[in-house]
Design a protein around this motif. Structure first.
Motif, short mmCIF file in Angstrom:
data_model
loop_
_atom_site.label_atom_id
_atom_site.label_comp_id
_atom_site.label_asym_id
_atom_site.label_seq_id
_atom_site.Cartn_x
_atom_site.Cartn_y
_atom_site.Cartn_z
N LEU A 106 -36.49 -7.97 -79.63
CA LEU A 106 -36.42 -7.06 -80.78
C LEU A 106 -34.98 -6.71 -81.15
O LEU A 106 -34.74 -5.94 -82.07
N ARG A 107 -34.04 -7.27 -80.37
CA ARG A 107 -32.60 -7.02 -80.59
C ARG A 107 -32.25 -5.54 -80.53
O ARG A 107 -31.48 -5.04 -81.34
N ARG A 108 -32.85 -4.84 -79.60
CA ARG A 108 -32.55 -3.42 -79.42
C ARG A 108 -31.30 -3.30 -78.56
O ARG A 108 -31.02 -4.18 -77.75
N PRO A 109 -30.55 -2.19 -78.68
CA PRO A 109 -29.40 -1.99 -77.79
C PRO A 109 -29.88 -1.88 -76.34
O PRO A 109 -30.81 -1.13 -76.06
N LEU A 110 -29.25 -2.62 -75.45
CA LEU A 110 -29.76 -2.71 -74.08
C LEU A 110 -28.96 -1.89 -73.07
O LEU A 110 -29.38 -1.76 -71.92
N ASN A 111 -27.84 -1.35 -73.51
CA ASN A 111 -26.95 -0.68 -72.55
C ASN A 111 -27.65 0.45 -71.78
O ASN A 111 -27.62 0.49 -70.55
N LEU A 129 -27.26 -5.67 -62.70
CA LEU A 129 -27.65 -4.86 -63.87
C LEU A 129 -26.44 -4.15 -64.47
O LEU A 129 -26.30 -4.06 -65.69
N LEU A 130 -25.55 -3.66 -63.62
CA LEU A 130 -24.34 -2.98 -64.11
C LEU A 130 -23.43 -3.98 -64.84
O LEU A 130 -22.83 -3.64 -65.86
N LEU A 131 -23.36 -5.20 -64.29
CA LEU A 131 -22.58 -6.25 -64.94
C LEU A 131 -23.15 -6.58 -66.32
O LEU A 131 -22.42 -6.70 -67.31
N MET A 132 -24.48 -6.67 -66.38
CA MET A 132 -25.13 -6.96 -67.67
C MET A 132 -24.91 -5.82 -68.66
O MET A 132 -24.70 -6.06 -69.85
N ALA A 133 -24.93 -4.57 -68.17
CA ALA A 133 -24.69 -3.42 -69.06
C ALA A 133 -23.27 -3.47 -69.62
O ALA A 133 -23.04 -3.18 -70.79
N ARG A 134 -22.32 -3.89 -68.78
CA ARG A 134 -20.92 -3.99 -69.24
C ARG A 134 -20.78 -5.11 -70.28
O ARG A 134 -20.12 -4.96 -71.30
N GLU A 135 -21.45 -6.24 -69.99
CA GLU A 135 -21.37 -7.38 -70.92
C GLU A 135 -22.09 -7.09 -72.23
O GLU A 135 -21.73 -7.64 -73.26
N GLU A 136 -23.12 -6.25 -72.15
CA GLU A 136 -23.87 -5.88 -73.37
C GLU A 136 -22.94 -5.21 -74.38
O GLU A 136 -23.05 -5.44 -75.58
N ARG A 137 -22.01 -4.40 -73.89
CA ARG A 137 -21.06 -3.73 -74.78
C ARG A 137 -20.15 -4.73 -75.48
O ARG A 137 -19.73 -4.51 -76.60
N ARG A 138 -19.85 -5.81 -74.80
CA ARG A 138 -18.95 -6.83 -75.37
C ARG A 138 -19.68 -7.79 -76.31
O ARG A 138 -19.04 -8.56 -77.02
N ARG A 174 -33.83 -17.69 -78.38
CA ARG A 174 -32.51 -18.31 -78.37
C ARG A 174 -31.58 -17.59 -79.37
O ARG A 174 -30.43 -17.31 -79.06
N GLU A 175 -32.16 -17.29 -80.50
CA GLU A 175 -31.41 -16.57 -81.53
C GLU A 175 -31.08 -15.15 -81.07
O GLU A 175 -29.98 -14.64 -81.31
N ALA A 176 -32.06 -14.54 -80.38
CA ALA A 176 -31.88 -13.16 -79.94
C ALA A 176 -30.75 -13.01 -78.92
O ALA A 176 -30.08 -11.97 -78.88
N ILE A 177 -30.53 -14.02 -78.08
CA ILE A 177 -29.47 -13.91 -77.09
C ILE A 177 -28.19 -14.66 -77.50
O ILE A 177 -27.22 -14.71 -76.74
N SER A 178 -28.21 -15.20 -78.71
CA SER A 178 -27.03 -15.97 -79.15
C SER A 178 -25.78 -15.09 -79.30
O SER A 178 -24.66 -15.58 -79.18
N GLY A 179 -26.00 -13.80 -79.54
CA GLY A 179 -24.85 -12.91 -79.70
C GLY A 179 -24.31 -12.36 -78.40
O GLY A 179 -23.32 -11.62 -78.39
N LYS A 180 -24.95 -12.71 -77.29
CA LYS A 180 -24.52 -12.18 -75.98
C LYS A 180 -23.44 -13.06 -75.36
O LYS A 180 -23.35 -14.25 -75.67
N THR A 181 -22.68 -12.47 -74.45
CA THR A 181 -21.64 -13.24 -73.77
C THR A 181 -22.28 -14.16 -72.73
O THR A 181 -23.42 -13.95 -72.32
N TRP A 182 -21.53 -15.16 -72.29
CA TRP A 182 -22.10 -16.12 -71.32
C TRP A 182 -22.39 -15.45 -69.98
O TRP A 182 -23.32 -15.81 -69.27
N LEU A 183 -21.59 -14.40 -69.66
CA LEU A 183 -21.81 -13.67 -68.41
C LEU A 183 -23.12 -12.89 -68.45
O LEU A 183 -23.84 -12.79 -67.45
#
Lengths: 136, 173
Positions: free
Chosen positions: B108-113, B161-170, B37-46
């Motif tokens: 592990l909170r690694r960059p996912l892009n 997956l492309l949408l998630m990669a875009r949201e990962e940047r945000r 929960r903590e690991a994905i708390s910094g991600k956007t809702w999308l």
């Protein structure tokens, strides 16, 4: 740009040239029928060989474009490396290496160069990452 | 003068870390489900919605494959070639592996892009080679409808997956 990276680039370039040359040779020899022994293998090779060459060729073309326009190449190289390794696993485990079982010189050259290419493309991806993300 | 020297010494001492502090800082973060929960708390809702959708779709896909429900729809079901069967086994195993690696990287909170873009590239390869194979083995006209369905389903995975990669940047991390 290190010397080792340039050598890896050269290996990838030579491998791609071999693949294209082999593909055209096979077409001239009469298609996939010429490189396979069984009917099953023939059909699978016929379906997959051209699409795979076109897909990987397209991605490497994208790499060349990025390289000449001085854009980051690490992600493109990672995708190419991943697809190349998966294609390699598929060939050896599922397709019994049907694409390159050939008596032709281009077929043998491709088979010999393939493991070297796989190492070279991974090296290039790692090197590009460390250059673009860790050293600015 | 002596006071100044003393405070300088104290400052320089404060800047150096003890062995225990250094090892505590260098120690990798523990990998556990509890901090997801903590690991994905910094991600956007999308991103979260995309992750939920792709997890659900992949799990359903893998479960159906394991239960042999998908066999008649895959190219092996049409051709009965052993090569096709092995190819499916390898691709489904890779799909499962991709999912596991994605979750490990999230924890592990690694960059996912880069990872998500690589997945999109690999799925595009599966999509193109799979569709071309089906177009050869299927009969018209029912086959065409099936190929369109297959193409659309797999394209949805790639787009997700492309949408998630875009949201990962945000996202914050």
């Amino acid at each position: 740009m290190s010397n080792a990276y340039n050598i890896a680039e050269l290996i990838v370039g030579v491998f791609c040239a071999c693949v294209f040359l082999h593909t055209f040779t096979v077409v001239e020899m009469g298609g996939a029928e010429a490189i396979t022994s069984s009917a099953d293998a023939y059909q699978m090779a016929q379906d997959l060989v051209y699409y795979r060459a076109a897909f990987t060729g397209g991605l490497l073309g994208l790499y060349i474009f990025f390289r000449f326009t001085k854009r980051p190449v690490a992600k493109v190289l990672t995708i190419v490396a991943l697809i190349s390794w998966v294609a390699f696993i598929e060939d050896y485990l599922a397709l019994d290496n049907i694409f390159f079982v050939s008596e032709s010189l281009t077929g043998k050259a491709t088979q010999i160069l393939r493991p070297v290419y796989l190492v070279a493309i991974v090296y290039m991806a790692v090197e590009a990452y460390s250059r673009e993300y860790h050293h600015g | 003068m002596a006071e100044n020297k003393l405070s300088e010494d104290k400052l320089s001492k404060r800047q150096t870390l003890s062995k225990e502090e250094l090892s505590a800082l260098l120690e990798p973060e523990a990998l556990s489900i509890s901090n997801f929960r903590e690991a994905i708390s910094g991600k956007t809702w999308l991103f979260k919605a995309g992750l939920f959708a792709i997890t659900l779709a992949t799990t359903t896909y893998l479960a159906l494959y394991s239960a042999d429900v998908l066999d008649r729809f895959l190219s092996f079901g049409w051709t009965q070639h052993y090569g096709d069967y092995r190819l499916h086994q390898i691709r489904f195993f890779i799909g499962f592996l991709m999912m596991v690696v994605l979750y490990i990287c999230i924890l592990l909170r690694r960059p996912l892009n880069a990872l998500l873009l690589s997945y999109a590239g690999l799925l595009s390869y599966f999509l193109i080679s799979g569709t071309s194979r089906l177009m050869v083995v299927l009969d018209e006209p029912n086959g065409l409808r099936f190929v369109i369905g297959y193409f659309t389903l797999h394209l949805a995975f790639v787009l997700l997956l492309l949408l998630m990669a875009r949201e990962e940047r945000r996202s914050t991390w």
